[in-house]
Design an enzyme around this catalytic site. Structure first.
Site, PDB file in Angstrom:
ATOM      1  N   ARG A  79      -6.094   4.325  82.919  1.00  0.00           N
ATOM      2  CA  ARG A  79      -5.108   3.079  82.739  1.00  0.00           C
ATOM      3  C   ARG A  79      -5.726   2.095  83.653  1.00  0.00           C
ATOM      4  NH1 ARG A  79      -1.716   8.043  83.284  1.00  0.00           N
ATOM      5  NH2 ARG A  79      -0.510   8.558  81.731  1.00  0.00           N
ATOM      6  N   LYS A 121       0.497   8.062  87.099  1.00  0.00           N
ATOM      7  CA  LYS A 121       1.693   8.099  86.998  1.00  0.00           C
ATOM      8  C   LYS A 121       2.089   9.310  87.670  1.00  0.00           C
ATOM      9  CE  LYS A 121       2.895   5.186  82.939  1.00  0.00           C
ATOM     10  NZ  LYS A 121       3.479   4.681  81.558  1.00  0.00           N
ATOM     11  N   HIS A 168      -5.856  -1.889  77.507  1.00  0.00           N
ATOM     12  CA  HIS A 168      -4.780  -1.349  77.345  1.00  0.00           C
ATOM     13  C   HIS A 168      -5.592  -0.024  75.746  1.00  0.00           C
ATOM     14  CE1 HIS A 168      -2.398   2.292  78.160  1.00  0.00           C
ATOM     15  NE2 HIS A 168      -1.574   2.141  77.283  1.00  0.00           N
ATOM     16  N   ARG A 198      -8.591   2.869  76.493  1.00  0.00           N
ATOM     17  CA  ARG A 198      -8.052   3.680  76.588  1.00  0.00           C
ATOM     18  C   ARG A 198      -7.790   4.283  74.763  1.00  0.00           C
ATOM     19  NH1 ARG A 198      -4.606   7.013  80.249  1.00  0.00           N
ATOM     20  NH2 ARG A 198      -2.995   7.055  79.242  1.00  0.00           N
ATOM     21  N   HIS A 203      -1.565  12.423  80.645  1.00  0.00           N
ATOM     22  CA  HIS A 203      -0.269  12.366  79.588  1.00  0.00           C
ATOM     23  C   HIS A 203       0.619  13.870  80.357  1.00  0.00           C
ATOM     24  CE1 HIS A 203      -1.483  10.447  75.882  1.00  0.00           C
ATOM     25  NE2 HIS A 203      -0.894   9.162  76.966  1.00  0.00           N
ATOM     26  N   TYR A 222      -2.107   9.882  68.283  1.00  0.00           N
ATOM     27  CA  TYR A 222      -3.365   9.358  68.393  1.00  0.00           C
ATOM     28  C   TYR A 222      -4.039   9.942  67.065  1.00  0.00           C
ATOM     29  CZ  TYR A 222      -3.797   7.002  72.770  1.00  0.00           C
ATOM     30  OH  TYR A 222      -3.344   5.964  73.801  1.00  0.00           O
TER      31      TYR A 222
END
Length: 292
Positions: free
Chosen positions: A144, A168, A238, A241, A264, A273
């Protein structure tokens, strides 16, 4: 509200991007309460008032995705107020979010972008090598934007060909580096040393004044180069990514492995995806199958 944002930042470990969005959303809600209902404390708002704000957003043609983010913000806020005993009941329990159409993530085509990295002549100076490394990092690792700008020199293990990133929720993960990225990294570090001398930069990627890169800077760099190979509006960091994940999947990579590389929390976030991959399969099918 100040306590709420400190809670999100230090206890929930929300990303700077999410914090900025929530600041905007909660500020807009506070303005609405004051202008329409003369309420200066959000704790006084009930579910009917909140619904009226959401209806106003819909009437102003705000996208469902944005409205849902604002609702998520209010849910977190009123849950926090309930825990702080500022409200007796959570008004958000009676609020339903509008259905948002699922938007497939945009991505750049593999061949044109790789040609850009391999054939484009980046300036042989600090700025040129930094630009190339930004592109190589985002596309070569799928990290990210916030993770990229926070990489420290000590996070790189050149022998192991890995980088340590903080994602995150303050979750750390190790991501492999390809040979092309390592070459770009070496060229950048050589120019960086020549430009600044024996520097002790806290962050790997820096500006011409040796300050850490900031999101808008990276946005400008990515947009500049992606615009050379496509007229698509999908030209943000992004998108690289998304491209990383889509191209890996198209090459047969395991979905769980892609999930881990992207950082994730669940497989559901990665499964989006597969839609891009299926579209490619359909295209191949229509071109190759005699009955198609």
């Amino acid at each position: 509200m100040d306590l709420f944002f400190k809670y999100l930042q230090y206890e929930k470990r929300y990303s700077p991007h999410t914090l900025t969005s929530y600041h905007t959303d909660l500020g807009q809600f506070a303005d609405y309460l004051k202008e329409v209902y003369q309420i200066t404390d959000a704790a006084e708002a009930d579910h009917t008032i909140i619904r009226s704000w959401i209806l106003t957003l819909v009437q102003n043609n705000i996208k469902p995705r944005s409205i849902n983010r604002k609702i998520a913000c209010l849910r977190s806020y009123y849950k926090f107020l309930l825990a702080q005993e500022r409200v007796k009941a959570n008004p958000m329990l009676r609020i339903k979010a509008p259905k948002a159409t699922k938007k497939l993530p945009g991505f750049v085509q593999e061949e044109p972008f790789n040609n850009l990295l391999d054939s484009f002549t980046f300036e042989d100076n600090f700025e040129g090598q930094r630009d190339r490394l930004i592109l190589e990092f985002l596309y070569g690792t799928g990290i990210r934007l916030a993770e990229l700008v926070n990489i420290a020199p000590s996070d790189i293990e050149t022998r192991a060909k890995t980088v340590r990133v903080l994602g995150k929720g303050n979750k750390e993960r190790i991501v492999p580096l390809n040979d092309s990225l390592l070459l770009a990294l070496d060229a950048y570090q050589t120019e960086k040393k020549r430009f600044f001398g024996d520097n002790n930069s806290v962050k790997l990627l820096v500006t011409n004044k040796e300050r850490p890169l900031y999101p808008k800077f990276v946005y400008r760099v990515v947009k500049k180069y992606i615009s050379l190979i496509t007229t698509s509006e999908h030209n943000s960091p992004h998108v690289l990514r998304h491209s990383f994940a889509t191209h890996l999947l198209n090459k047969g990579a395991d979905l769980n492995a892609i999930k881990d590389l992207l950082g994730h929390a669940s497989l559901a976030a990665t499964q989006v995806y597969t839609h891009n991959s299926i579209e490619q399969l359909k295209s191949i099918f229509e071109k190759a199958h005699p009955k198609a």
